[in-house]
Write a protein that holds these residues in place. Sequence first.
Motif, PDB file in Angstrom:
ATOM      1  N   SER A 147       2.500  -6.743 -12.815  1.00 16.87           N
ATOM      2  CA  SER A 147       1.852  -6.210 -14.015  1.00 16.87           C
ATOM      3  C   SER A 147       0.347  -6.199 -13.850  1.00 16.87           C
ATOM      4  O   SER A 147      -0.232  -7.192 -13.396  1.00 16.87           O
ATOM      5  N   GLN A 148      -0.289  -5.103 -14.248  1.00 15.56           N
ATOM      6  CA  GLN A 148      -1.736  -5.000 -14.178  1.00 15.56           C
ATOM      7  C   GLN A 148      -2.281  -4.448 -15.489  1.00 15.56           C
ATOM      8  O   GLN A 148      -1.525  -4.153 -16.413  1.00 15.56           O
ATOM      9  N   GLU A 149      -3.599  -4.304 -15.538  1.00 17.01           N
ATOM     10  CA  GLU A 149      -4.251  -3.966 -16.800  1.00 17.01           C
ATOM     11  C   GLU A 149      -3.812  -2.618 -17.356  1.00 17.01           C
ATOM     12  O   GLU A 149      -3.630  -2.468 -18.564  1.00 17.01           O
ATOM     13  N   ASP A 150      -3.634  -1.629 -16.505  1.00 16.99           N
ATOM     14  CA  ASP A 150      -3.309  -0.273 -16.973  1.00 16.99           C
ATOM     15  C   ASP A 150      -1.842   0.088 -16.790  1.00 16.99           C
ATOM     16  O   ASP A 150      -1.234   0.694 -17.673  1.00 16.99           O
ATOM     17  N   TYR A 151      -1.298  -0.209 -15.628  1.00 16.71           N
ATOM     18  CA  TYR A 151       0.112   0.027 -15.326  1.00 16.71           C
ATOM     19  C   TYR A 151       0.632  -1.145 -14.507  1.00 16.71           C
ATOM     20  O   TYR A 151      -0.135  -1.988 -14.046  1.00 16.71           O
ATOM     21  N   GLY A 152       1.935  -1.149 -14.304  1.00 17.74           N
ATOM     22  CA  GLY A 152       2.533  -2.124 -13.421  1.00 17.74           C
ATOM     23  C   GLY A 152       3.487  -1.445 -12.464  1.00 17.74           C
ATOM     24  O   GLY A 152       3.707  -0.231 -12.523  1.00 17.74           O
ATOM     25  N   MET A 153       4.051  -2.240 -11.571  1.00 19.34           N
ATOM     26  CA  MET A 153       5.080  -1.751 -10.653  1.00 19.34           C
ATOM     27  C   MET A 153       6.213  -2.768 -10.609  1.00 19.34           C
ATOM     28  O   MET A 153       5.959  -3.964 -10.444  1.00 19.34           O
ATOM     29  N   TYR A 154       7.417  -2.281 -10.744  1.00 23.72           N
ATOM     30  CA  TYR A 154       8.583  -3.150 -10.578  1.00 23.72           C
ATOM     31  C   TYR A 154       9.207  -2.799  -9.242  1.00 23.72           C
ATOM     32  O   TYR A 154       9.625  -1.665  -9.017  1.00 23.72           O
ATOM     33  N   ALA A 194       0.824  -1.206   0.000  1.00 24.66           N
ATOM     34  CA  ALA A 194       0.000   0.000   0.000  1.00 24.66           C
ATOM     35  C   ALA A 194       0.859   1.257   0.000  1.00 24.66           C
ATOM     36  O   ALA A 194       0.519   2.253  -0.659  1.00 24.66           O
ATOM     37  N   SER A 195       1.975   1.213   0.720  1.00 26.78           N
ATOM     38  CA  SER A 195       2.870   2.373   0.775  1.00 26.78           C
ATOM     39  C   SER A 195       3.499   2.659  -0.576  1.00 26.78           C
ATOM     40  O   SER A 195       3.636   3.815  -0.977  1.00 26.78           O
ATOM     41  N   VAL A 196       3.877   1.604  -1.281  1.00 27.12           N
ATOM     42  CA  VAL A 196       4.438   1.789  -2.622  1.00 27.12           C
ATOM     43  C   VAL A 196       3.382   2.380  -3.547  1.00 27.12           C
ATOM     44  O   VAL A 196       3.637   3.345  -4.273  1.00 27.12           O
ATOM     45  N   LYS A 197       2.190   1.830  -3.521  1.00 25.96           N
ATOM     46  CA  LYS A 197       1.126   2.268  -4.432  1.00 25.96           C
ATOM     47  C   LYS A 197       0.770   3.742  -4.236  1.00 25.96           C
ATOM     48  O   LYS A 197       0.618   4.494  -5.194  1.00 25.96           O
ATOM     49  N   ASN A 223       2.508   6.119  -3.192  1.00 23.53           N
ATOM     50  CA  ASN A 223       3.581   7.036  -3.568  1.00 23.53           C
ATOM     51  C   ASN A 223       3.875   7.052  -5.057  1.00 23.53           C
ATOM     52  O   ASN A 223       4.336   8.062  -5.590  1.00 23.53           O
ATOM     53  N   ILE A 224       3.608   5.933  -5.731  1.00 21.39           N
ATOM     54  CA  ILE A 224       3.997   5.837  -7.139  1.00 21.39           C
ATOM     55  C   ILE A 224       2.860   6.210  -8.090  1.00 21.39           C
ATOM     56  O   ILE A 224       3.085   6.515  -9.259  1.00 21.39           O
ATOM     57  N   PHE A 225       1.618   6.191  -7.577  1.00 20.26           N
ATOM     58  CA  PHE A 225       0.470   6.609  -8.379  1.00 20.26           C
ATOM     59  C   PHE A 225      -0.152   7.858  -7.764  1.00 20.26           C
ATOM     60  O   PHE A 225      -0.384   7.907  -6.554  1.00 20.26           O
ATOM     61  N   LYS A 226      -0.410   8.840  -8.596  1.00 24.43           N
ATOM     62  CA  LYS A 226      -0.983  10.100  -8.131  1.00 24.43           C
ATOM     63  C   LYS A 226      -2.417  10.301  -8.607  1.00 24.43           C
ATOM     64  O   LYS A 226      -3.243  10.871  -7.898  1.00 24.43           O
ATOM     65  N   LYS A 227      -2.724   9.852  -9.818  1.00 23.59           N
ATOM     66  CA  LYS A 227      -4.048  10.029 -10.408  1.00 23.59           C
ATOM     67  C   LYS A 227      -4.833   8.721 -10.504  1.00 23.59           C
ATOM     68  O   LYS A 227      -6.038   8.703 -10.338  1.00 23.59           O
ATOM     69  N   HIS A 228      -4.143   7.642 -10.790  1.00 23.11           N
ATOM     70  CA  HIS A 228      -4.806   6.366 -11.057  1.00 23.11           C
ATOM     71  C   HIS A 228      -5.334   5.746  -9.768  1.00 23.11           C
ATOM     72  O   HIS A 228      -4.697   5.839  -8.708  1.00 23.11           O
ATOM     73  N   PRO A 229      -6.492   5.077  -9.831  1.00 23.04           N
ATOM     74  CA  PRO A 229      -7.035   4.396  -8.643  1.00 23.04           C
ATOM     75  C   PRO A 229      -6.157   3.276  -8.101  1.00 23.04           C
ATOM     76  O   PRO A 229      -6.434   2.770  -7.009  1.00 23.04           O
ATOM     77  N   TYR A 230      -5.137   2.867  -8.818  1.00 21.06           N
ATOM     78  CA  TYR A 230      -4.189   1.908  -8.262  1.00 21.06           C
ATOM     79  C   TYR A 230      -3.527   2.474  -6.996  1.00 21.06           C
ATOM     80  O   TYR A 230      -2.837   1.735  -6.278  1.00 21.06           O
ATOM     81  N   ARG A 231      -3.711   3.756  -6.730  1.00 14.65           N
ATOM     82  CA  ARG A 231      -3.023   4.394  -5.609  1.00 14.65           C
ATOM     83  C   ARG A 231      -3.551   3.946  -4.242  1.00 14.65           C
ATOM     84  O   ARG A 231      -2.910   4.189  -3.230  1.00 14.65           O
ATOM     85  N   TRP A 232      -4.736   3.320  -4.202  1.00 12.87           N
ATOM     86  CA  TRP A 232      -5.213   2.836  -2.907  1.00 12.87           C
ATOM     87  C   TRP A 232      -5.173   1.316  -2.839  1.00 12.87           C
ATOM     88  O   TRP A 232      -5.150   0.614  -3.849  1.00 12.87           O
ATOM     89  N   ALA A 233      -5.162   0.816  -1.609  1.00 14.42           N
ATOM     90  CA  ALA A 233      -5.057  -0.631  -1.372  1.00 14.42           C
ATOM     91  C   ALA A 233      -6.341  -1.332  -1.790  1.00 14.42           C
ATOM     92  O   ALA A 233      -7.440  -0.804  -1.627  1.00 14.42           O
TER      93      ALA A 233
END
Length: 441
Positions: A318-325, A164-167, A169-179
């Motif tokens: 990897s996810q549908e819109d963006y991913g995180m490495y 959740a902490s990574v998400k 911080n790395i997403f600002k607009k996309h709903p991936y930003r919440w857990a």
Amino acid sequence: MKKSLMALSSVLMLGSVASAQKVNFEEHTLDNGLHVILHQDKSAPVVITSVMYHVGAKDENPERTGFAHFFEHLLFEGTANIKRGEWFKIVSGNGGTNNANTSDDRTYYYEVFPSNNLELGLWMESERLLHPVINKIGVDTQNEVIKEEKRFRVDNAPYGNLFASVKENIFKKHPYRWATIGSMEHLDAATLEEFQAFNSKFYVPNNAVLVVAGDIDFAQTLKWVKQYFGPIPKGAEVKKETFVEEPITKQINATYEDPNIQLPMVIQAFRTPSMKTRDAKVLEMISSVLSDGKSSRLYKKLVDEQKTALQVGAFNNSQEDYGMYVIYGLPLSPATSEMITTSVDEEIKKMQTELISERDFQKLQNKFENQYVNSNSSIEGIAENLATYHLLYGDINLINTEIEIYRSITREEIKEVANKYLKPNQRLLLDYVPAKDKAQN
């Protein structure tokens, strides 16, 4: 001569594996928009009935996070024809098992039954879709269940808030930003009408795919599918909103204090492209080289040789819109987080400037061949893959052709993609540390 024979044997074996693993299927679309996929496997008298809905945490109101995960639980409460508390009894009493899971992109339900209970499985999933009972007692019950799940898996678990902490911080607009599990405050504040509206919007046949796999007869199965799912009304079109993130051009520095840990963790995270892209697959290979097992570069260097890390790893989510490495490391005293970061940076630099050896490249290809075989080695795996490739990738044939993409990736491409996405100015550097009163003395 012996080496040549061994090489030839390996080639023939890989060829036979690829051929043996080909997944055949039928596709149908009902008048109400429900997409149906049938896969026959007569090797065991078992069937799976599964439904994947194109709704996940990213489809939630920012003030009502956690709804998708909530519904993963709520839709087991009962239906007009299945009394509250009876769902699991019916399944287990007929020799079956069932489960569900939620991601940011989709929600997935399934039952595995002896093949003579196929009709029962289809009826139960159609009931979930047509006659769900969403009332106050069910909502209140599941609210408490999810609070306990969050306490156990997140709030009181060591490093439970890492993802959740990574998400955030790395997403600002996309709903991936919440857990995905969402906010308990949001769930507490939601009205019964809001839950009912969420169900009416997303849990409709035209926003779902039904997969039936195993010991089935195609004609009889399709007849039952039409009988039980055909009468379900089509819902309004579900329009997906598009969220575009600005590129990260400057390192993001963040700190999270966890009261459940004594050892700090240092994390590097990079925003990466959609899982539908070729680059996402290359990043998976890079992750394997860096941190897949004790023979990986990061483990050998930081854990075995330098003895600066208690644990180190990396993964490409990897996810549908963006991913995180994400790359993480637990410093082993007297080593520091800065030392871990420096060593990780050195290994990434090697990926960016040097081609991996032919030997390592062959090991990498063999590993992905093996993963491909394993992913389709059970009807459960095949069913979920068929649903995922259709619903999220928009190309169901990837169940048979995706391995060719991995086979076509080159050593040069691995170096190029590492250069493209794993730059220091494009990353989040997160210090995940003990809360001040829990810090190690």
